[in-house]
Design an enzyme around this catalytic site. Structure first.
Site, PDB file in Angstrom:
ATOM      1  N   LYS A  77       0.847  -1.198   0.000  1.00  0.00           N
ATOM      2  CA  LYS A  77       0.000   0.000   0.000  1.00  0.00           C
ATOM      3  C   LYS A  77       0.883   1.248   0.000  1.00  0.00           C
ATOM      4  O   LYS A  77       1.902   1.287   0.697  1.00  0.00           O
ATOM      5  CB  LYS A  77      -0.917  -0.025   1.235  1.00  0.00           C
ATOM      6  CG  LYS A  77      -1.930   1.101   1.293  1.00  0.00           C
ATOM      7  CD  LYS A  77      -2.850   0.942   2.500  1.00  0.00           C
ATOM      8  CE  LYS A  77      -3.902   2.045   2.576  1.00  0.00           C
ATOM      9  NZ  LYS A  77      -4.808   1.870   3.732  1.00  0.00           N
ATOM     10  N   SER A 152      -9.726   1.917   2.756  1.00  0.00           N
ATOM     11  CA  SER A 152      -8.845   2.659   1.890  1.00  0.00           C
ATOM     12  C   SER A 152      -7.822   1.798   1.138  1.00  0.00           C
ATOM     13  O   SER A 152      -7.256   2.266   0.160  1.00  0.00           O
ATOM     14  CB  SER A 152      -8.081   3.703   2.708  1.00  0.00           C
ATOM     15  OG  SER A 152      -7.260   3.082   3.672  1.00  0.00           O
ATOM     16  N   SER A 176      -9.933  -0.468   6.895  1.00  0.00           N
ATOM     17  CA  SER A 176      -9.325  -0.336   5.565  1.00  0.00           C
ATOM     18  C   SER A 176      -8.628  -1.567   5.008  1.00  0.00           C
ATOM     19  O   SER A 176      -8.277  -1.583   3.838  1.00  0.00           O
ATOM     20  CB  SER A 176      -8.342   0.830   5.552  1.00  0.00           C
ATOM     21  OG  SER A 176      -9.043   2.026   5.343  1.00  0.00           O
TER      22      SER A 176
HETATM   23  N1  GLN Z   1     -13.158   4.150   6.165  1.00  0.00           N
HETATM   24  C1  GLN Z   1     -12.544   4.588   7.385  1.00  0.00           C
HETATM   25  C2  GLN Z   1     -12.153   6.045   7.268  1.00  0.00           C
HETATM   26  O1  GLN Z   1     -12.389   6.633   6.253  1.00  0.00           O
HETATM   27  C3  GLN Z   1     -11.385   3.717   7.722  1.00  0.00           C
HETATM   28  C4  GLN Z   1     -10.146   4.058   6.984  1.00  0.00           C
HETATM   29  C5  GLN Z   1      -8.985   3.208   7.391  1.00  0.00           C
HETATM   30  O2  GLN Z   1      -9.142   2.178   8.017  1.00  0.00           O
HETATM   31  N2  GLN Z   1      -7.804   3.665   7.049  1.00  0.00           N
HETATM   32  O3  GLN Z   1     -11.619   6.594   8.180  1.00  0.00           O
END
Ligand code: GLN
Length: 487
Positions: A77, A152, A176
């Site tokens: 990532k 994400s 994410s």
């Molecule tokens: N969807 C969540 C957010 O937007 C989690 C994102 C993540 O786990 N990095 O914060």
């Protein structure tokens, strides 16, 4: 060749049936063929990967030991630092950032022989649930091009689902790793907070962030975790808890394991197909000898608002470092009158809309007068949530929920409504708030004609990834969801 698990690829190379370079070439060709449509990679490091694979082959030929992931291609990532490789967190503000060091997770993978094929697209600074908040454009779901892969870590999950790599690293602050794994029909594991060093992960919310693997089987997740886990002097929050043999837990035996189901919480807003796949998965595990028990998580309904207070507060603080002075983008606008102007223009040009929204929300909830009402209150509810889980784990060994209340939604469907986007995280954020390990495994398809993947989420006790992996692996032995591939 690109269809196999990380374990199978490692074994094929170790036995001399195929070389690491041949494996690497096959995956690079696959990336070249499918990535233009998916947009899963921000960067493909073909030459470096082939050189590393050649190195593995040479070491094997010389009889040197090569490691448990020798020759296995991995995708990283793009919020994890790889020395000398552009690392952007999918943000314009870092579009020319080349880290002078490796994240510990990356360093451990490479020390185990893994071959990095590239950096994957993600939501900017990992803020998002659909990968649409990337400065490099959205990723498409390999199962349906008009759908989001989740976020994400959407690029990592899409890359694994499309067989651009058997294994990828993601980060999980509120879901994410798990939600994109669920949306792309692959396995994603968020380890216990502190199990894996966060050194070299571009920080989003430091009390919630955790790095973990995305793969096609629970056994590959176990293999990756055994390489990643363990204390690191460079991260004071990394845990000294002993790292068990995760592979040894994969016995297939779930007899007597108690699965807690928070029925009252898994109701509102859950898609009918998701509910059906979830119920069938529980039934499969019950018939294999596990026991289903009713549990209650009375404060789980507050988890999403609590998460979006704590995560934005920490983000506003963590992102203060991007000021155009030490690294990353710097505004060169003619009108810059001085330092303050340069700061604000740099940040205005460098950050996308969602990141700005979070910085403003976070600054607001930390400001004098609002701190007690929002931030402090959120931390108090966080404690209540931990107590809910403590009580649940007296009755159950794991807690089961769907990973996402819906199947992968359409690109653009929630972009105009941040609140709807935040509500997509309803089942994933509590594991981060409490620090617990959680895994998502494929458990069926919604809208069966369209074949949109659904994931089962299992949450475990602190540092008990073993039970999650054991159950997931046993479930894979009983079903074939994890073997299905997008066309
Ligand atoms: N969807 C969540 C957010 O937007 C989690 C994102 C993540 O786990 N990095 O914060």
């Amino acid at each position: 060749m690109v269809g196999g698990s990380a374990r199978a690829i490692h074994d094929g190379i170790a036995a001399g049936r195929v070389s690491a370079v041949e494996v690497c070439r096959a995956f690079l060709e696959r990336i070249e063929a499918v990535n233009p449509a998916l947009n899963a990679f921000n960067l493909v490091a073909a030459d470096r990967a082939l050189a590393r694979a050649g190195e593995i082959d040479r070491r094997r030929a010389a009889g040197e030991s090569t490691g448990p992931l020798a020759g296995v291609p991995v995708a990283i990532k793009d919020n994890l630092c790889v020395r000398g490789m552009r690392t952007t967190a999918s943000s314009r503000i870092l579009d020319r950032f080349i880290p002078p060091y490796d994240a510990t997770a990356v360093q451990r993978l490479e020390a185990a022989g893994a071959v990095i094929v590239g950096k994957t697209n993600c939501d900017e600074f990992a803020m998002g649930s659909s990968n649409e908040n990337s400065a490099y454009g959205p990723v498409r779901n390999p199962w349906a091009a008009d759908r989001t892969p989740g976020g994400s870590s959407g690029g990592s999950a899409a890359a694994v689902a499309a067989r651009c790599a058997p294994l990828a690293l993601g980060s999980d602050t509120g879901g994410s790793i798990r939600q994109p794994a669920s949306f792309c029909g692959v396995v994603g594991l968020k380890p216990t907070y502190g199990r894996v060093s966060r050194y070299g992960l571009l920080a989003f919310a430091s009390s919630l962030d955790q790095i973990g693997p995305i793969g096609t089987t629970a056994s590959d997740a176990a293999l990756a975790l055994s390489v990643l886990a363990g204390p690191d002097p460079a991260d004071a929050t990394s845990s000294r808890q002993p790292v068990p043999d995760f592979m040894a837990a994969l016995t297939g035996d779930v007899e007597g394991l108690r699965i807690g189901v928070p029925r009252a919480f898994v109701t509102e807003g859950v898609d009918e197909d998701v509910r059906q796949a979830f119920d069938e998965a529980l039934d499969t595990l019950r018939r294999a000898g596990a026991t289903l028990v009713d549990i209650d998580l009375p404060h789980a309904t507050y988890a999403t608002p609590v998460y979006y207070l704590v995560a934005t507060a920490e983000a506003s603080s963590n992102l203060a470092r991007y000021d155009g002075v030490r690294y990353g983008h710097r505004s060169r606008a003619d009108g810059n009158q001085g330092l303050k102007e340069m700061y604000s223009r740099t940040r205005d040009e460098g950050f996308g809309a969602e990141v700005k929204r979070r910085i403003m929300l976070g600054t607001y909830v930390l400001s004098a007068g609002y701190y007690d009402a929002f931030y402090l209150k959120a931390q108090q509810v966080r404690t209540l949530l931990r107590q809910d889980y403590d009580a649940a784990f007296e009755k159950a060994d794991v807690v089961a929920m769907p990973t996402s209340p819906t199947p992968p939604f359409r690109l653009g469907e929630k972009t105009d409504d941040p609140l709807q986007m935040y509500l997509a995280d309803v089942f994933t954020v509590s594991a981060n708030l409490v620090g617990l390990p959680a895994i998502s495994v494929p458990c069926g398809f919604a809208e069966r004609s369209e074949r949109l993947p659904v994931g089962l989420q299992l949450t475990g006790r602190l540092f008990d990834e073993s039970t999650l992996l054991k159950l997931s692996d046993a479930y894979e032995r009983l079903t074939d969801w994890h073997t299905q591939r997008p066309t």
